[in-house]
Design an enzyme around this catalytic site. Structure first.
Site, PDB file in Angstrom:
ATOM      1  N   ASN A 180       0.873  -1.180   0.000  1.00 13.18           N
ATOM      2  CA  ASN A 180       0.000   0.000   0.000  1.00 13.18           C
ATOM      3  C   ASN A 180       0.913   1.233   0.000  1.00 13.18           C
ATOM      4  O   ASN A 180       1.479   1.592   1.022  1.00 13.18           O
ATOM      5  CB  ASN A 180      -0.892  -0.016   1.253  1.00 13.18           C
ATOM      6  N   LYS A 199       0.019   4.227  -0.358  1.00 10.51           N
ATOM      7  CA  LYS A 199      -0.697   5.415   0.140  1.00 10.51           C
ATOM      8  C   LYS A 199      -0.499   6.583  -0.828  1.00 10.51           C
ATOM      9  O   LYS A 199      -0.545   6.372  -2.028  1.00 10.51           O
ATOM     10  CB  LYS A 199      -0.248   5.746   1.564  1.00 10.51           C
ATOM     11  N   HIS A 229      -9.724   1.114   4.595  1.00 14.19           N
ATOM     12  CA  HIS A 229      -8.467   1.351   5.316  1.00 14.19           C
ATOM     13  C   HIS A 229      -8.725   2.326   6.462  1.00 14.19           C
ATOM     14  O   HIS A 229      -9.531   3.247   6.333  1.00 14.19           O
ATOM     15  CB  HIS A 229      -7.421   1.922   4.350  1.00 14.19           C
ATOM     16  N   GLU A 255      -7.133   4.766   7.531  1.00 14.28           N
ATOM     17  CA  GLU A 255      -6.914   6.185   7.203  1.00 14.28           C
ATOM     18  C   GLU A 255      -8.139   6.767   6.497  1.00 14.28           C
ATOM     19  O   GLU A 255      -8.456   7.934   6.665  1.00 14.28           O
ATOM     20  CB  GLU A 255      -5.642   6.337   6.353  1.00 14.28           C
ATOM     21  N   GLU A 276      -5.731  -4.975  10.465  1.00 13.97           N
ATOM     22  CA  GLU A 276      -4.748  -3.916  10.672  1.00 13.97           C
ATOM     23  C   GLU A 276      -5.107  -3.139  11.930  1.00 13.97           C
ATOM     24  O   GLU A 276      -5.879  -2.164  11.855  1.00 13.97           O
ATOM     25  CB  GLU A 276      -4.729  -2.953   9.481  1.00 13.97           C
ATOM     26  N   GLY A 332       1.970   2.289  10.839  1.00 16.13           N
ATOM     27  CA  GLY A 332       2.927   3.395  10.705  1.00 16.13           C
ATOM     28  C   GLY A 332       3.554   3.846  12.013  1.00 16.13           C
ATOM     29  O   GLY A 332       4.116   4.936  12.081  1.00 16.13           O
ATOM     30  N   SER A 365       3.111  -1.958  10.536  1.00 17.87           N
ATOM     31  CA  SER A 365       4.551  -1.909  10.830  1.00 17.87           C
ATOM     32  C   SER A 365       5.282  -3.216  10.502  1.00 17.87           C
ATOM     33  O   SER A 365       6.166  -3.643  11.258  1.00 17.87           O
ATOM     34  CB  SER A 365       4.783  -1.493  12.287  1.00 17.87           C
ATOM     35  N   GLY A 387       2.719  -1.158   4.341  1.00 18.67           N
ATOM     36  CA  GLY A 387       2.642   0.261   3.990  1.00 18.67           C
ATOM     37  C   GLY A 387       4.032   0.855   3.831  1.00 18.67           C
ATOM     38  O   GLY A 387       4.688   0.690   2.801  1.00 18.67           O
ATOM     39  N   GLY A 388       4.521   1.514   4.860  1.00 17.25           N
ATOM     40  CA  GLY A 388       5.792   2.246   4.815  1.00 17.25           C
ATOM     41  C   GLY A 388       6.936   1.455   4.192  1.00 17.25           C
ATOM     42  O   GLY A 388       7.672   1.977   3.335  1.00 17.25           O
TER      43      GLY A 388
HETATM   44  C1  PEP Z   1      -1.070   0.234   5.975  1.00 19.03           C
HETATM   45  O1  PEP Z   1      -1.230   1.446   5.917  1.00 19.03           O
HETATM   46  O2  PEP Z   1      -1.878  -0.532   5.428  1.00 19.03           O
HETATM   47  C2  PEP Z   1       0.086  -0.270   6.720  1.00 19.03           C
HETATM   48  C3  PEP Z   1       0.106  -1.514   7.060  1.00 19.03           C
HETATM   49  O3  PEP Z   1       1.065   0.652   7.003  1.00 19.03           O
HETATM   50  P1  PEP Z   1       2.470   0.372   7.713  1.00 19.03           P
HETATM   51  O4  PEP Z   1       3.049  -0.895   7.141  1.00 19.03           O
HETATM   52  O5  PEP Z   1       3.309   1.565   7.386  1.00 19.03           O
HETATM   53  O6  PEP Z   1       2.207   0.236   9.174  1.00 19.03           O
END
Ligand code: PEP
Length: 245
Positions: A8, A10, A88, A90, A162, A168, A208, A229-230
């Site tokens: 992802n 983002k 999601h 966010e 999640e 994040g 994370s 994500g990140g």
């Molecule tokens: C996400 O936003 O779906 C996610 C898992 O982010 P991160 O891996 O950065 O925690």
């Protein structure tokens, strides 16, 4: 069954040039026959990236028309998009998405053969107040309200657990707690549909994830894959996650 690794991105990166560079590096390095990879970039980069399955980060439930700023299922189908992230945290937090709206998006995606990656998860406050079960049950039952067993069996609907507090933050959920959540989610699905469907459903963990913790979830977390994500914005790190599987 192959492990599903979803990236992802983002609202990143900032230019098409950077997006292509990241995508090409992942495409070149991410070879693992045990995994399926799906990259979810911002909408504007979807037509530019070729050679790995793509997912969108959102979808609107209406067919077409005067809905400024939205993207519909037909537009995603036209680009041969296979997956779409729906619900999601966010989107729930910054855009006020409700379970009811998420339900309409899931139904529209299923209707057009786009596989929803349906995100659920409790906040830190809900976790501390021991409300996780209640929150997940509400998100699932309302998110999948009116979706038939048949529609689920005929799609590759994926549930992504999640926990909001893990996204994040560098505070990834422990493997034990992830396993407990996966069992709980399968129980909720089993009660709504049946045991077989719950056992067959792909379920991801996200929050994370990095190359140091990724393998643990696959080994002991009861998951069928990961939503990253990140760490998916760094080609080498994302490739290391894929290779860790
Ligand atoms: C996400 O936003 O779906 C996610 C898992 O982010 P991160 O891996 O950065 O925690």
């Amino acid at each position: 069954m192959k492990t599903l690794i979803v990236a992802n991105w983002k609202m990143n990166p900032q230019t098409a040039k950077e997006a292509k560079k990241l995508f090409d590096a992942v495409k070149k390095g991410a070879k693992n026959k045990n995994t399926d990879i799906v990259i979810c970039p911002p909408f504007v980069y979807l037509p530019l990236l070729k050679g790995l399955p793509l997912g969108a980060q959102n979808i609107f439930w209406e067919e077409k028309g005067a809905f400024t700023g939205e993207i519909c299922a037909a537009q995603l189908k036209d680009l041969k998009i296979k997956y779409v992230i729906i619900g999601h945290s966010e989107r729930r937090k910054y855009f006020g998405e409700t379970n009811e709206q998420i339900n309409k998006k899931i139904k529209k995606a299923l209707d057009r053969d786009i596989n929803p990656i349906f995100c659920i998860g409790e906040t830190l406050e809900e976790n501390r107040a021991e409300k996780k079960s209640e929150v997940l049950e509400r998100q699932i039952t309302e998110g999948l309200h009116g979706v038939s067993k048949f529609e689920i069996q005929n799609s590759k609907l994926v549930i992504a657990y999640e926990p909001v507090w893990a996204i994040g933050t560098g505070q990834n959920c422990s493997v034990d707690e992830t396993l407990k959540s996966m069992l709980l989610i399968r129980k909720i699905i089993s009660n709504m549909y049946n045991r077989e469907l719950a056992d067959d459903m792909k379920m991801l963990y996200g929050g994370s994830v990095n190359s140091k913790n990724s393998a643990e979830y696959i080994k002991g977390g009861g998951v069928s894959g990961l939503l990253v994500g990140g760490a998916s914005l760094d080609a080498q790190e994302f490739i290391s996650i894929i290779k860790s599987i």
